[in-house]
Enzyme design. Sequence first.
Site, PDB file in Angstrom:
ATOM      1  N   GLU A  33      -2.949   5.254  -1.651  1.00 20.13           N
ATOM      2  CA  GLU A  33      -3.661   6.362  -1.019  1.00 20.13           C
ATOM      3  C   GLU A  33      -3.409   7.559  -1.904  1.00 20.13           C
ATOM      4  O   GLU A  33      -2.251   7.901  -2.179  1.00 20.13           O
ATOM      5  CB  GLU A  33      -3.153   6.645   0.386  1.00 20.13           C
ATOM      6  N   ASP A  44     -11.162   7.352   0.522  1.00 18.00           N
ATOM      7  CA  ASP A  44     -11.536   8.291   1.587  1.00 18.00           C
ATOM      8  C   ASP A  44     -12.957   8.819   1.397  1.00 18.00           C
ATOM      9  O   ASP A  44     -13.647   9.118   2.379  1.00 18.00           O
ATOM     10  CB  ASP A  44     -10.559   9.470   1.616  1.00 18.00           C
ATOM     11  N   ASP A  45     -13.400   8.939   0.143  1.00 19.53           N
ATOM     12  CA  ASP A  45     -14.718   9.522  -0.109  1.00 19.53           C
ATOM     13  C   ASP A  45     -15.834   8.737   0.574  1.00 19.53           C
ATOM     14  O   ASP A  45     -16.740   9.321   1.174  1.00 19.53           O
ATOM     15  CB  ASP A  45     -14.986   9.577  -1.619  1.00 19.53           C
ATOM     16  N   VAL A  46     -15.805   7.411   0.466  1.00 20.07           N
ATOM     17  CA  VAL A  46     -16.881   6.617   1.067  1.00 20.07           C
ATOM     18  C   VAL A  46     -16.817   6.730   2.595  1.00 20.07           C
ATOM     19  O   VAL A  46     -17.853   6.808   3.260  1.00 20.07           O
ATOM     20  CB  VAL A  46     -16.828   5.152   0.589  1.00 20.07           C
ATOM     21  N   HIS A  54      -6.000   3.891  10.352  1.00 22.03           N
ATOM     22  CA  HIS A  54      -5.058   4.617  11.209  1.00 22.03           C
ATOM     23  C   HIS A  54      -5.199   6.122  11.061  1.00 22.03           C
ATOM     24  O   HIS A  54      -5.081   6.870  12.031  1.00 22.03           O
ATOM     25  CB  HIS A  54      -3.624   4.184  10.899  1.00 22.03           C
ATOM     26  N   ARG A 112       0.868  -1.168   0.000  1.00 21.40           N
ATOM     27  CA  ARG A 112       0.000   0.000   0.000  1.00 21.40           C
ATOM     28  C   ARG A 112       0.903   1.215   0.000  1.00 21.40           C
ATOM     29  O   ARG A 112       1.744   1.390   0.885  1.00 21.40           O
ATOM     30  CB  ARG A 112      -0.902  -0.008   1.227  1.00 21.40           C
ATOM     31  N   LEU A 113       0.793   2.086  -1.014  1.00 18.62           N
ATOM     32  CA  LEU A 113       1.655   3.261  -1.148  1.00 18.62           C
ATOM     33  C   LEU A 113       0.978   4.452  -0.491  1.00 18.62           C
ATOM     34  O   LEU A 113      -0.137   4.847  -0.873  1.00 18.62           O
ATOM     35  CB  LEU A 113       1.944   3.568  -2.621  1.00 18.62           C
ATOM     36  N   ASP A 114       1.660   5.022   0.479  1.00 17.54           N
ATOM     37  CA  ASP A 114       1.118   6.128   1.249  1.00 17.54           C
ATOM     38  C   ASP A 114       1.154   7.432   0.456  1.00 17.54           C
ATOM     39  O   ASP A 114       2.172   7.772  -0.160  1.00 17.54           O
ATOM     40  CB  ASP A 114       1.946   6.285   2.533  1.00 17.54           C
ATOM     41  N   ALA A 115       0.050   8.170   0.468  1.00 13.65           N
ATOM     42  CA  ALA A 115      -0.035   9.564  -0.002  1.00 13.65           C
ATOM     43  C   ALA A 115       0.724   9.827  -1.299  1.00 13.65           C
ATOM     44  O   ALA A 115       1.600  10.698  -1.347  1.00 13.65           O
ATOM     45  CB  ALA A 115       0.446  10.507   1.098  1.00 13.65           C
TER      46      ALA A 115
END
EC number: 3.2.1.141
Length: 587
Positions: free
Chosen positions: A290, A309-311, A380, A256-259
């Site tokens: 992300e 994030d939208d949901v 988190h 999972r790649l952050d930001a």
Amino acid sequence: MSAGVRCEMPFGAQVLGDGRVRFRLWAPACEQVWLELDDESLPLTALGDGFHERLVETQAGCRYRYRIDDQRRVPDPASRLQAGDVHDASVVVDAADYRWQHADWRGRPWAQSVIMEVHAGTLGGFDGVRAQLPRLAALGITAIELMPIADFSGRRNWGYDGVLPFAPDTRYGTPAALRALVDGAHGLGLCVYLDVVYNHFGPEGNYLGAYAPECFSPDQHTPWGAALDFNCRPLREFFISNALYWLSEYRFDGLRLDAVHAIGERDFLIEFAARLRAATAGREIHLMLENLHNDAGLLGAGFDAQWNDDVHHALHVLLTGEQEGYYADFAGAPAAYLARCLGEGFAWQGEPSPALDDRPRGSPSAHLPPSAFVFFLQNHDQIGNRAFGERLLTLADPAAWHAALALQLLCPQVPLLFMGEELGATTPFLYFTDFSGELAAAVCAGRRREFAGFAAFADAGRRHAIPDPNAETTFTASCPRPGSAAVAECYRTLLALRQRELAPRLAGSVALAASECAPQAVCAQWRLGDGSRLQIVANFAAASVPLTPPHGALLYESTRGAAARLALGELPAHSTCAYLESNHRHP
């Protein structure tokens, strides 16, 4: 049993298998680099293009540093293990020393994923996480996702301040313990994903600026300082090598790649995914993003899914009524935004976003499958970024929370849970670090300053009550503890139902329709891979709403008697009902 695989890398200490180790450092700003190996000081040879190298007869376990221009001693930026903390000596590690018990594991299909995000430090390190695996597998979890484990400064960190991305932090355990965790998970049929941070380095222990300033773009800034410059080819290779290292030497099943919205060079992400796919052919490797930008094009270019994030934001507004910060974008019509997420993926697909000063956000996503979106009620970020780290159970009406959980776990999008919620935990998850001196004071002050714009923290005294990230009590309070048995039973029931009735049908699912059927209610339907039709109706209002009952057999009702009332044309308050209409032509 099978010996581990050594990942060939252009950086770091590479065990060659013939009694020698190749030490290589990219330090374009340095004329001379020395290798300090145990008690010896050995000059490295400049190879050109900023690389310095030396082959030495030595073995795994030896400690080393680099000395740059005869002035500063630094750890290896590609260190695979530290002897102490981030400022200390690096240690040579040989991946071939570990004997894998389940080397024939190839992974699991993505559409059937049910992910549990965990923080190794709060669960007792790698061995502590491993001890949880049988329980999670029996519950119906198919994958665990470790929050970042890259070596960070101090004894504790929530993960996003790492500075040595190849080195598992020693506070969590040894490289062998991490491999045993992954190996044990595979033996239970669980995938293991790793959260990686390629958009910045932490504020303590990063020496790259001293000998490789080309890594940074001084004209571009992020919330964490000068942006990394991915036009720099060695920097690209550094992070691509890091990803391949985790997938090969530790056999992680995905990342999972952050930001990634903080990575200015989009083509790096395209290259990254292509390189990883080519190198892991024959395995089920899954890549998640992300991305604040809601870039649907990346989800058709090698990445399986995005954390949506939208949901979360739409549901959070419906469940709590909160409307400050990024929730303001969803305050006007949260049910309509939720319906768009269920039917099309993103709520924001290019429209001007008030949270971004009316700049457009997102791109069309209706063509993507439901599995391209990771659906969470909390994670988190959404807990830890709150001033007091409250979990959703402490913020929402219990019946409304149950309705949201049923929607999450029974829809075809990929559900992600956060450690402890499956146990009914109400313990917080706070932002925690272990810095010292001026940095500690700055981090604490900055944390409290972040909330100055919120009404609840307009008073400075109220902001002072926000926990100090560096206090050990902030960390210990964040360790999850079991809570409500009734809540835990909801998770067991819903996950068993998903595994039994939906998982075999999820591959090839398509969203058919989703709509706001009342100001705080949604209706959605999907055609599953076997031709069956799944319909879910959810009402988050405190009053019942008139509604035409769906077709099919009742799969689940979050409130007892809700289906009977729905059959009469009314969906009760705080209720979700799910129905499955089987296609008898496809048994």
